[in-house]
Design a protein around this motif. Sequence first.
Motif, short mmCIF file in Angstrom:
data_model
loop_
_atom_site.label_atom_id
_atom_site.label_comp_id
_atom_site.label_asym_id
_atom_site.label_seq_id
_atom_site.Cartn_x
_atom_site.Cartn_y
_atom_site.Cartn_z
N LYS A 31 0.81 -1.06 0.23
CA LYS A 31 0.05 0.11 0.15
C LYS A 31 0.95 1.19 -0.18
O LYS A 31 1.88 1.21 0.86
N VAL A 32 0.57 1.93 -0.88
CA VAL A 32 1.53 3.38 -1.36
C VAL A 32 0.71 4.56 -0.56
O VAL A 32 -0.57 4.64 -0.90
N THR A 33 1.48 5.21 0.18
CA THR A 33 0.87 6.46 1.05
C THR A 33 1.64 7.64 0.37
O THR A 33 3.16 7.77 0.71
N ALA A 34 0.89 8.58 -0.02
CA ALA A 34 1.65 9.89 -0.27
C ALA A 34 2.13 10.90 0.86
O ALA A 34 1.42 10.74 1.73
N VAL A 35 3.40 11.35 0.81
CA VAL A 35 3.94 12.17 1.82
C VAL A 35 4.01 13.56 1.37
O VAL A 35 3.57 14.47 2.10
N ALA A 36 4.56 14.03 0.21
CA ALA A 36 4.91 15.35 -0.27
C ALA A 36 4.88 15.26 -1.93
O ALA A 36 4.92 14.24 -2.39
N GLU A 37 4.65 16.41 -2.23
CA GLU A 37 4.82 16.41 -3.85
C GLU A 37 6.07 16.05 -4.44
O GLU A 37 7.27 16.40 -3.66
N GLY A 38 6.33 15.34 -5.66
CA GLY A 38 7.53 15.03 -6.10
C GLY A 38 7.19 13.64 -6.90
O GLY A 38 6.21 13.26 -7.14
N LYS A 39 8.46 13.00 -7.46
CA LYS A 39 8.43 11.85 -8.10
C LYS A 39 9.26 10.66 -7.20
O LYS A 39 10.37 11.16 -6.76
N CYS A 40 8.83 9.37 -7.38
CA CYS A 40 9.63 8.59 -6.82
C CYS A 40 9.43 7.11 -7.60
O CYS A 40 8.49 7.16 -8.45
N ARG A 41 9.96 6.30 -7.18
CA ARG A 41 9.66 4.71 -7.84
C ARG A 41 9.32 3.85 -6.63
O ARG A 41 10.15 3.87 -5.63
N ILE A 42 8.33 2.96 -6.79
CA ILE A 42 8.05 2.10 -5.93
C ILE A 42 8.37 0.40 -6.56
O ILE A 42 8.20 0.31 -7.56
N TRP A 43 9.27 -0.24 -5.70
CA TRP A 43 9.95 -1.36 -6.10
C TRP A 43 9.12 -2.53 -5.33
O TRP A 43 8.71 -2.42 -4.26
N ALA A 44 8.88 -3.69 -6.26
CA ALA A 44 8.56 -4.84 -5.57
C ALA A 44 9.52 -5.90 -6.01
O ALA A 44 9.97 -6.14 -7.50
N ILE A 45 10.21 -6.62 -4.98
CA ILE A 45 11.14 -7.65 -5.24
C ILE A 45 10.67 -8.91 -4.61
O ILE A 45 10.42 -8.91 -3.40
N ALA A 46 10.65 -9.90 -5.42
CA ALA A 46 10.13 -11.15 -4.82
C ALA A 46 11.43 -12.00 -4.38
O ALA A 46 12.62 -11.53 -4.78
N THR A 47 11.53 -13.03 -3.48
CA THR A 47 12.49 -13.80 -2.86
C THR A 47 13.45 -14.50 -4.10
O THR A 47 14.78 -14.52 -3.86
N ASN A 48 12.55 -14.64 -5.27
CA ASN A 48 13.34 -15.40 -6.39
C ASN A 48 14.17 -14.59 -7.15
O ASN A 48 14.90 -15.07 -8.25
N GLY A 49 14.13 -13.01 -6.90
CA GLY A 49 14.95 -12.23 -7.48
C GLY A 49 14.15 -11.38 -8.56
O GLY A 49 14.74 -10.28 -9.06
N VAL A 50 13.00 -11.78 -8.80
CA VAL A 50 12.11 -10.98 -9.99
C VAL A 50 11.78 -9.96 -9.37
O VAL A 50 11.47 -9.75 -7.92
N ARG A 51 11.92 -8.70 -10.03
CA ARG A 51 11.49 -7.43 -9.70
C ARG A 51 10.80 -6.67 -10.58
O ARG A 51 11.03 -6.90 -11.80
#
Length: 65
Positions: free
Chosen positions: A37-57
């Motif tokens: 679950k992503v929560t906004a904090v302040a204006e701007g840009k970023c990337r949200i990463w998801a990384i599985a234990t098998n290395g897939v991201r």
Amino acid sequence: KATVQKVKSDRELLNHTAKVRYYSSDTNVATVNENGKVTAVAEGKCRIWAIATNGVRTSVGVTVK
């Protein structure tokens, strides 16, 4: 953890669920919890990463206005 999914009436498919870690490239813009679950904090840009234990991201770009 594994689940069984019916493919056809006479066949089953075993699905393995990989554990996934999530993180934000800039927590000053957005944060992400252990469930993704992503929560906004302040204006701007970023990337949200998801990384599985098998290395897939994968990642997604987030813009907070």
